[in-house]
Write a protein that holds these residues in place. Structure first.
Motif, PDB file in Angstrom:
ATOM      1  N   SER A 118      -3.525   4.715  -6.743  1.00  0.00           N
ATOM      2  CA  SER A 118      -4.154   5.982  -7.146  1.00  0.00           C
ATOM      3  C   SER A 118      -3.574   7.304  -6.316  1.00  0.00           C
ATOM      4  N   ARG A 119      -3.891   8.306  -6.869  1.00  0.00           N
ATOM      5  CA  ARG A 119      -3.307   9.597  -5.958  1.00  0.00           C
ATOM      6  C   ARG A 119      -3.830   9.612  -4.657  1.00  0.00           C
ATOM      7  N   PHE A 120      -5.326   9.117  -4.449  1.00  0.00           N
ATOM      8  CA  PHE A 120      -6.029   9.313  -3.300  1.00  0.00           C
ATOM      9  C   PHE A 120      -5.090   8.251  -2.342  1.00  0.00           C
ATOM     10  N   VAL A 121      -4.646   7.175  -2.432  1.00  0.00           N
ATOM     11  CA  VAL A 121      -4.180   6.146  -1.767  1.00  0.00           C
ATOM     12  C   VAL A 121      -2.640   6.765  -1.215  1.00  0.00           C
ATOM     13  N   ALA A 122      -2.061   7.326  -2.251  1.00  0.00           N
ATOM     14  CA  ALA A 122      -0.663   7.667  -2.083  1.00  0.00           C
ATOM     15  C   ALA A 122      -0.731   9.139  -1.173  1.00  0.00           C
ATOM     16  N   ASP A 123      -1.779   9.816  -1.230  1.00  0.00           N
ATOM     17  CA  ASP A 123      -1.836  10.951  -0.499  1.00  0.00           C
ATOM     18  C   ASP A 123      -2.360  10.615   1.004  1.00  0.00           C
ATOM     19  N   PHE A 124      -3.194   9.443   0.980  1.00  0.00           N
ATOM     20  CA  PHE A 124      -3.782   9.288   2.455  1.00  0.00           C
ATOM     21  C   PHE A 124      -3.035   8.448   3.057  1.00  0.00           C
ATOM     22  N   VAL A 125      -2.120   7.552   2.671  1.00  0.00           N
ATOM     23  CA  VAL A 125      -1.359   6.751   3.374  1.00  0.00           C
ATOM     24  C   VAL A 125       0.097   7.093   3.376  1.00  0.00           C
ATOM     25  N   GLY A 126       0.482   8.185   4.284  1.00  0.00           N
ATOM     26  CA  GLY A 126       1.801   8.856   4.553  1.00  0.00           C
ATOM     27  C   GLY A 126       1.928  10.080   3.779  1.00  0.00           C
ATOM     28  N   ILE A 144       0.847  -1.181   0.059  1.00  0.00           N
ATOM     29  CA  ILE A 144       0.009   0.063  -0.009  1.00  0.00           C
ATOM     30  C   ILE A 144       0.853   1.335   0.066  1.00  0.00           C
ATOM     31  N   TYR A 145       1.861   1.102   0.781  1.00  0.00           N
ATOM     32  CA  TYR A 145       2.905   2.378   1.005  1.00  0.00           C
ATOM     33  C   TYR A 145       3.694   2.682  -0.241  1.00  0.00           C
ATOM     34  N   ARG A 199       7.766   9.548  -2.360  1.00  0.00           N
ATOM     35  CA  ARG A 199       7.835   9.692  -0.731  1.00  0.00           C
ATOM     36  C   ARG A 199       8.926  10.748  -0.322  1.00  0.00           C
ATOM     37  N   PRO A 200       8.881  11.307   0.782  1.00  0.00           N
ATOM     38  CA  PRO A 200       9.728  12.592   0.961  1.00  0.00           C
ATOM     39  C   PRO A 200      11.044  11.794   1.331  1.00  0.00           C
ATOM     40  N   GLU A 201      10.973  10.526   1.965  1.00  0.00           N
ATOM     41  CA  GLU A 201      12.399   9.991   2.498  1.00  0.00           C
ATOM     42  C   GLU A 201      13.126   9.405   1.379  1.00  0.00           C
TER      43      GLU A 201
END
Length: 379
Positions: A245-253, A239-240, A300-302
Motif C-alpha cells: 500500500s501507499r502507507f507501507v511504501a511511504d513509511f518504509v524508506g 517489504i521494501y 524508490r529514489p535510488e
C-alpha cells in the motif's frame, strides 16, 4: 545493510516445514472506547528475529506487552510453544522483556544486576554466578562486572540490560525500542552485536521499533503496523521492494508516488496515464487491476537516473529543474521539480571524492527509469 544469516538458511514461513512457535489469533485490546490493537493475527517461528514496525500510537508496544503478560487481550488468543497464555502471569511465561529505559538498579554492580532475577527465583548462588559469567562473556562485558551503571556508557548499559534479560534463558525475548537511546554510530555497532547474540543463542527475538532502517537491518521478517492492525508482513526486501500500500511504501524508506489511471492492461505490461508524471508510465509487468482504475506508481529514489540530456533507451522519462541537492557523504539526494509541477527525489552515490561536472542547483535535468523499477499500488 546487514542481513540476518538465519533468514537465508531457514525460512519456515515460506516452506511451512514446522508449526509456528508463537501464534497471535485475532487479538484485540481496547482501553475504554479506544481500540489499541485491532484483530491482529500473526505467526512467528522459532529462532526468528521478528520486528514490529510502526509509528507512535500504532499499537506495537501494546501488542508486545500482551505477549509479555503485562496486558490481557480484550479478545483473541496468544499461544507460545503450543501453550495458551490466557491467565498466565508474566513471571510464569517463557518470555522476558528488555525495556527501552534499561531499568538497572543504580546501587548494584553489573554482576549483581544480572544475577538479581535468578537469585529471586531461588537459583543457587554458584549456578547463578556461573550463568552470569557466561552471559557477560557473550555480551563482552566481563571486565565491567564490578562497575555500577553510572560508570558505564549508554551502549554498555544496553548490553547489561540485554544480559539480564537473557540470563534467565527465555524462549522468547521481547525488546521494546532497545536501541532508541543510543546515538547513530553506536546504534549501528550494537545492531551487529545483537544479531550475533541472537544467532548464537537461537532464541526467538521480537523487537518493537519505529525505525525502518533498524527493522530492515535486524529482522528475518517485519510486521508493519498502522492504527492497531498489521498491514503487511514480509522479509525486509519484500517489504521494501513490494509494498502492499501507499502507507507501507511511504513509511518504509523514501518513495516517489505518481497518481494515475490504467490506460493499457495486458498480460505482460501496463500503461498508466499520469498527469503528475506529465505523460504515460510504462510498466513491464501486470497486476490485479482494471482499465481506467485509479492507481499509484511507487518509485524508490535510488531507481531514478538523473541526466542533463534526454536519455535514450529508458522506458520512462520526464524533464524538470533541480531544486535542492543534499550532500550526505556516501550519496547525494536531488529534489527535482518536474514540468508537471510534481516534486520527485533521486539519489546518486558519490563514487568520486570530487566531481567537477556534477549536476547542481537550478539546472534543468531529465529523470528516467526502467519499466521494472517501480511497483503499482491499488490502495
Amino acid at each position: 545493510m546487514i542481513q540476518n544469516a538465519h533468514a537465508a538458511s531457514s525460512r519456515p514461513w515460506v516452506a511451512e516445514t514446522e508449526p509456528p512457535f508463537l501464534r497471535i489469533q485475532k487479538v484485540t485490546k481496547k482501553f475504554g472506547d479506544f481500540t489499541a490493537v485491532d484483530e491482529v493475527s500473526l505467526d512467528i517461528y522459532r529462532g526468528e528475529l521478528f520486528c514490529l514496525l510502526g509509528g507512535s500510537g500504532c499499537g506495537k508496544s501494546t501488542l508486545l506487552r500482551m505477549l509479555a503478560g503485562f496486558e490481557a487481550p480484550s479478545e483473541g488468543r496468544i499461544e507460545i510453544d503450543g501453550q495458551d497464555m490466557a491467565g498466565i502471569p508474566p513471571y510464569e511465561r517463557p518470555t522476558n522483556m528488555m525495556f527501552q529505559s534499561y531499568a538497572l538498579f543504580p546501587h548494584m554492580t553489573v554482576e549483581r544486576n544480572i544475577a538479581y532475577g535468578l537469585l529471586r527465583e531461588g537459583v543457587k548462588r554458584d549456578e547463578a554466578m556461573s550463568r552470569v559469567a557466561d552471559i557477560l562473556k557473550l555480551v563482552q562485558m566481563t571486565q565491567f562486572a564490578r562497575r555500577k551503571p553510572h560508570q558505564l556508557s549508554g551502549g554498555q548499559r544496553q548490553r547489561v540490560a540485554l544480559a539480564r534479560a537473557l540470563v534467565k534463558r527465555p524462549k522468547v525475548l521481547l525488546l521494546d525500542e532497545p536501541l532508541g537511546a543510543l546515538d547513530k554510530k553506536l546504534r549501528e555497532e550494537t545492531q551487529f552485536e545483537l544479531l550475533k547474540i541472537q544467532e548464537t543463542l537461537g532464541i526467538t527475538f521480537i523487537v518493537v521499533t519505529h525505525d525502518q532502517e533498524e527493522a530492515m537491518t535486524l529482522s528475518t521478517r517485519i510486521g508493519v503496523m498502522d492504527e492497531g492492525q498489521i498491514v503487511q508482513v514480509g522479509e525486509p526486501a519484500e517489504i521494501y521492494e513490494h509494498p502492499s500500500s501507499r502507507f507501507v511504501a511511504d513509511f518504509v524508506g523514501s518513495v516517489n508516488l505518481f497518481e494515475g489511471r490504467i490506460s493499457v492492461d495486458e498480460k505482460d505490461r501496463l500503461e498508466i496515464d499520469s498527469a503528475e508524471m506529465g505523460g504515460t508510465i510504462h510498466v513491464g509487468h501486470s497486476t490485479s487491476c482494471t482499465l481506467d482504475q485509479k492507481v499509484w506508481y511507487a518509485l524508490r529514489p535510488e531507481k531514478v537516473r538523473l541526466d542533463r540530456e534526454e536519455p535514450v533507451g529508458e522506458a520512462n522519462r520526464a524533464r524538470g529543474m533541480v531544486e535542492e541537492v543534499l550532500y550526505l557523504g556516501g550519496q547525494s539526494i536531488y529534489k527535482i521539480k518536474l514540468d508537471s509541477g510534481k516534486s520527485v527525489k533521486a539519489t546518486k552515490p558519490n563514487l568520486l571524492r570530487h566531481e567537477d561536472d556534477a549536476i547542481s542547483w537550478d539546472e534543468p535535468a531529465w529523470i528516467s527509469w526502467g519499466d521494472t523499477a517501480g511497483v503499482v499500488l491499488t490502495r
